[in-house]
Design an enzyme around this catalytic site. Sequence first.
Site, PDB file in Angstrom:
ATOM      1  N   LYS A   1       0.859  -1.202   0.000  1.00 42.75           N
ATOM      2  CA  LYS A   1       0.000   0.000   0.000  1.00 42.75           C
ATOM      3  C   LYS A   1       0.884   1.237   0.000  1.00 42.75           C
ATOM      4  O   LYS A   1       1.826   1.352   0.807  1.00 42.75           O
ATOM      5  CB  LYS A   1      -0.881  -0.049   1.252  1.00 42.75           C
ATOM      6  CG  LYS A   1      -2.163   0.741   1.163  1.00 42.75           C
ATOM      7  CD  LYS A   1      -3.012   0.442   2.410  1.00 42.75           C
ATOM      8  CE  LYS A   1      -4.332   1.156   2.389  1.00 42.75           C
ATOM      9  NZ  LYS A   1      -5.033   1.009   3.675  1.00 42.75           N
TER      10      LYS A   1
HETATM   11  O1  G3P Z   1      -8.835   1.855   4.548  1.00 42.84           O
HETATM   12  C1  G3P Z   1      -8.780   3.179   4.927  1.00 42.84           C
HETATM   13  C2  G3P Z   1      -9.641   3.368   6.095  1.00 42.84           C
HETATM   14  O2  G3P Z   1      -9.113   2.639   7.142  1.00 42.84           O
HETATM   15  C3  G3P Z   1      -9.856   4.730   6.567  1.00 42.84           C
HETATM   16  O3  G3P Z   1     -11.005   4.696   7.350  1.00 42.84           O
HETATM   17  O4  G3P Z   1     -12.598   5.446   9.008  1.00 42.84           O
HETATM   18  O5  G3P Z   1     -10.148   5.967   9.267  1.00 42.84           O
HETATM   19  O6  G3P Z   1     -11.523   7.129   7.547  1.00 42.84           O
HETATM   20  P1  G3P Z   1     -11.333   5.871   8.336  1.00 42.84           P
END
Ligand code: G3P
Length: 217
Positions: free
Chosen positions: A83
């Site tokens: 990634k």
């Molecule tokens: O895969 C990316 C994700 O983990 C981000 O999620 O909820 O931290 O915006 P969030």
Amino acid sequence: MKFFVDSADLDQIAYLNDIGFVDGVTTNPSIIAKSGRDFIEVIKEICAMVEGPVSAEVTATEADAMIAEGRKLRKISKNVCVKLPLTLDGLKACKVLSGEGTQTNVTLCFSANQALLAAKAGATFVSPFIGRLDDIGVDGMELIEEIRIIFDNYGYETEILAASIRNGGHAKACALVGADVMTAPPEVIRKMAEHPLTDKGLAAFLKDWEKTGQSIL
Ligand code: G3P
């Protein structure tokens, strides 16, 4: 639509994997920090459990260092997906690593133009962040729709991996607009099975069944 689990919690991943809902796993440095686990160890354990791609994120910010980290990460297991952040350095590293046959996931995508560059860099996946756009008052689903149109216009094989999925509404919208994959926390995937009328209906059926005095086994 493929389901990836956005987590490094082995128990939660195993639970969903046993049902057959885990097509892959995504992690990021924040998820690894939350797990309190050694990065390499936890990625190794997830890769042993899950057949699909397991995203492990580089933390260098300069292309050559990202490439070196990516080459180290891909040695953990054949299903490691490296990634990389959506910066020019990340895209440069993506082009090199993808060219070497490594699966890549270009993350922190917030615009259609960024996604187009990820596709041109040969990314296996690009991760538009829906929830974080919603957080700033921008419709994250519009971004998925735009990327779907652009990729279909030119036949790009890069898969749209909808990320930052916070609820079932996001999941449904992703499926409706044709995201290839969504990655969501385990609790969001589990909640997709819930409906109050299912609970109410089941309780009524079981109550009536009890009255019959029968048993199936
Ligand atoms: O895969 C990316 C994700 O983990 C981000 O999620 O909820 O931290 O915006 P969030």
